[in-house]
Design a protein around this motif. Structure first.
Motif, mmCIF file in Angstrom:
data_model
loop_
_atom_site.group_PDB
_atom_site.id
_atom_site.type_symbol
_atom_site.label_atom_id
_atom_site.label_comp_id
_atom_site.label_asym_id
_atom_site.label_seq_id
_atom_site.Cartn_x
_atom_site.Cartn_y
_atom_site.Cartn_z
ATOM 1 N N ASP A 1 0.703 -7.352 -7.021
ATOM 2 C CA ASP A 1 0.129 -8.687 -6.855
ATOM 3 C C ASP A 1 -1.370 -8.719 -7.148
ATOM 4 O O ASP A 1 -2.001 -9.775 -7.042
ATOM 5 C CB ASP A 1 0.392 -9.218 -5.445
ATOM 6 C CG ASP A 1 0.035 -8.232 -4.342
ATOM 7 O OD1 ASP A 1 -0.184 -7.043 -4.635
ATOM 8 O OD2 ASP A 1 -0.011 -8.658 -3.170
ATOM 9 N N VAL A 2 -1.946 -7.574 -7.526
ATOM 10 C CA VAL A 2 -3.333 -7.523 -7.983
ATOM 11 C C VAL A 2 -3.320 -7.444 -9.506
ATOM 12 O O VAL A 2 -2.715 -6.539 -10.082
ATOM 13 C CB VAL A 2 -4.083 -6.313 -7.397
ATOM 14 C CG1 VAL A 2 -5.493 -6.223 -7.983
ATOM 15 C CG2 VAL A 2 -4.147 -6.404 -5.876
ATOM 16 N N TYR A 3 -3.979 -8.382 -10.153
ATOM 17 C CA TYR A 3 -3.990 -8.464 -11.612
ATOM 18 C C TYR A 3 -5.292 -7.874 -12.137
ATOM 19 O O TYR A 3 -6.378 -8.288 -11.712
ATOM 20 C CB TYR A 3 -3.836 -9.917 -12.057
ATOM 21 C CG TYR A 3 -2.454 -10.474 -11.802
ATOM 22 C CD1 TYR A 3 -1.603 -10.791 -12.851
ATOM 23 C CD2 TYR A 3 -1.988 -10.667 -10.502
ATOM 24 C CE1 TYR A 3 -0.330 -11.295 -12.623
ATOM 25 C CE2 TYR A 3 -0.712 -11.160 -10.258
ATOM 26 C CZ TYR A 3 0.110 -11.472 -11.325
ATOM 27 O OH TYR A 3 1.371 -11.959 -11.092
ATOM 28 N N LEU A 4 -5.184 -6.905 -13.039
ATOM 29 C CA LEU A 4 -6.339 -6.227 -13.614
ATOM 30 C C LEU A 4 -6.476 -6.595 -15.087
ATOM 31 O O LEU A 4 -5.486 -6.616 -15.826
ATOM 32 C CB LEU A 4 -6.193 -4.711 -13.484
ATOM 33 C CG LEU A 4 -5.986 -4.150 -12.076
ATOM 34 C CD1 LEU A 4 -5.824 -2.636 -12.138
ATOM 35 C CD2 LEU A 4 -7.143 -4.522 -11.163
ATOM 36 N N LEU B 1 -12.420 -9.003 -14.016
ATOM 37 C CA LEU B 1 -11.864 -7.655 -13.954
ATOM 38 C C LEU B 1 -10.601 -7.576 -13.101
ATOM 39 O O LEU B 1 -9.713 -6.778 -13.394
ATOM 40 C CB LEU B 1 -12.909 -6.674 -13.405
ATOM 41 C CG LEU B 1 -14.179 -6.514 -14.243
ATOM 42 C CD1 LEU B 1 -15.151 -5.577 -13.543
ATOM 43 C CD2 LEU B 1 -13.864 -6.005 -15.644
ATOM 44 N N MET B 2 -10.531 -8.371 -12.040
ATOM 45 C CA MET B 2 -9.326 -8.374 -11.202
ATOM 46 C C MET B 2 -9.236 -9.671 -10.422
ATOM 47 O O MET B 2 -10.243 -10.347 -10.192
ATOM 48 C CB MET B 2 -9.287 -7.166 -10.262
ATOM 49 C CG MET B 2 -10.405 -7.078 -9.261
ATOM 50 S SD MET B 2 -10.307 -5.560 -8.237
ATOM 51 C CE MET B 2 -10.806 -4.311 -9.420
ATOM 52 N N SER B 3 -8.002 -10.015 -10.019
ATOM 53 C CA SER B 3 -7.790 -11.254 -9.275
ATOM 54 C C SER B 3 -6.510 -11.131 -8.462
ATOM 55 O O SER B 3 -5.553 -10.467 -8.881
ATOM 56 C CB SER B 3 -7.694 -12.444 -10.240
ATOM 57 O OG SER B 3 -7.771 -13.674 -9.554
ATOM 58 N N ALA B 4 -6.500 -11.768 -7.291
ATOM 59 C CA ALA B 4 -5.313 -11.756 -6.437
ATOM 60 C C ALA B 4 -5.382 -12.924 -5.464
ATOM 61 O O ALA B 4 -6.450 -13.475 -5.197
ATOM 62 C CB ALA B 4 -5.199 -10.436 -5.672
ATOM 63 N N LEU B 5 -4.239 -13.276 -4.918
ATOM 64 C CA LEU B 5 -4.129 -14.365 -3.946
ATOM 65 C C LEU B 5 -4.077 -13.809 -2.525
ATOM 66 O O LEU B 5 -3.959 -12.602 -2.305
ATOM 67 C CB LEU B 5 -2.862 -15.181 -4.218
ATOM 68 C CG LEU B 5 -2.674 -15.775 -5.614
ATOM 69 C CD1 LEU B 5 -1.397 -16.619 -5.645
ATOM 70 C CD2 LEU B 5 -3.874 -16.604 -6.028
#
Length: 295
Positions: A150-153, A265-269
């Protein structure tokens, strides 16, 4: 506990570009406070602005530290590929001219002008010309945290991720060292862009009270920063509880809606990413480049 990645399955692809000519956007421009200015801007070889310097105070706007590189090609998809494949922290090598064989570091992408920003030591900059070419070992797109899908890199060399100092907590959340935490209201140009694998978006710094309140006056080129309530998983948008982490790649600008640029660089909810303030959260410190070169 170390964070496991899929780096052994990533593909490394060489992409090549050259120095982007410096731009003059208009004879004069008008800032958000009505000021009229004629300043240097994007492109060229910038000798005295480096990773680790403040993004503020320059007689220039959207300044790109080091070398601005681009690919001019009849196929626009090839031009996009030059940006897409080159990731923060990748190795770049000069393949022409007096500085041939010299090695530097990819910092990030600047959208709109479609520039790749490259860091080289001073002795290399002094030998470069605007005709020189650069080969980037593009490596990082497709990077994942195996235990945290669930962490997008995006746009991130695995070596930078390994050295950054991320920490997995017992509750499954991930602490990320950053130099500043940006409130959701302070993001401007670039919001709504579909692709987060090329380009950047800007941190608005015209409200001086907000800048001081959140410590944004401390922003440096190469800083890792967190943007609260911004979701960059599939584009750039507001979403409560999301956190996006990026790197500062260009200077402030007086233009309304613009400011220091940040590449995702990264994104998550859902609070998955927990930003932790750290003075050392800068690419230059990790790689020993810019103002952080060892004497």
């Amino acid at each position: 506990m170390s964070l496991r990645t899929n780096k052994e399955h990533l593909v490394m692809i060489g992409v090549q570009g050259s120095v982007s000519p410096a731009h003059q956007w208009a004879p004069f421009e008008v800032g958000a406070d009505g000021e009229v200015f004629a300043w240097p801007s994007t492109g060229g070889i910038t000798y005295n602005v480096k990773i680790g310097d403040s993004v503020f105070g320059w007689a220039g706007e959207h300044i790109e530290p080091g070398v601005s590189a681009t690919l001019s090609h009849k196929n626009r998809k090839a031009e996009a590929g030059f940006q897409f494949l080159a990731c923060c922290g990748n190795e770049v090598r000069v393949v022409s001219g007096e500085a041939k064989g010299s090695v530097g570091t990819v910092v990030g992408h600047h959208g709109g002008v479609e520039h790749l920003i490259l860091d080289f030591p001073d002795d290399v900059l002094d030998r470069l010309t605007c005709e020189d070419k650069f080969l980037v070992r593009g490596f990082g797109q497709g990077l994942k945290l195996v235990d945290h899908p669930d962490v997008y890199l995006y746009n991130l060399d695995p070596g930078v991720l390994d050295a950054w100092g991320l920490r997995e907590r017992e509750d499954g959340r991930i602490e990320v060292p950053v130099h500043a935490i940006v409130p959701e209201c302070a993001m401007g140009s670039g919001i709504g862009a579909l692709s987060v694998t090329t380009g950047d978006y800007d941190i608005l710094c015209h409200d001086q009270d907000l800048v001081r309140e959140h410590g944004l006056d401390r922003l440096r080129f190469g800083d890792f920063v967190a943007v609260m309530d911004h979701d960059n998983r599939y584009g750039r948008t507001y979403r409560r509880g999301a956190v996006t982490i990026g790197i500062v790649i260009h200077s402030d600008s007086p233009l309304a809606g613009h400011g220091p640029g940040m590449m995702t660089l990264m994104s998550a909810l859902g609070g998955k990413l927990v930003p932790v303030l750290d003075e050392k959260a800068n690419l230059g410190i990790i790689k020993g480049i810019g103002r952080f070169v060892s004497p």
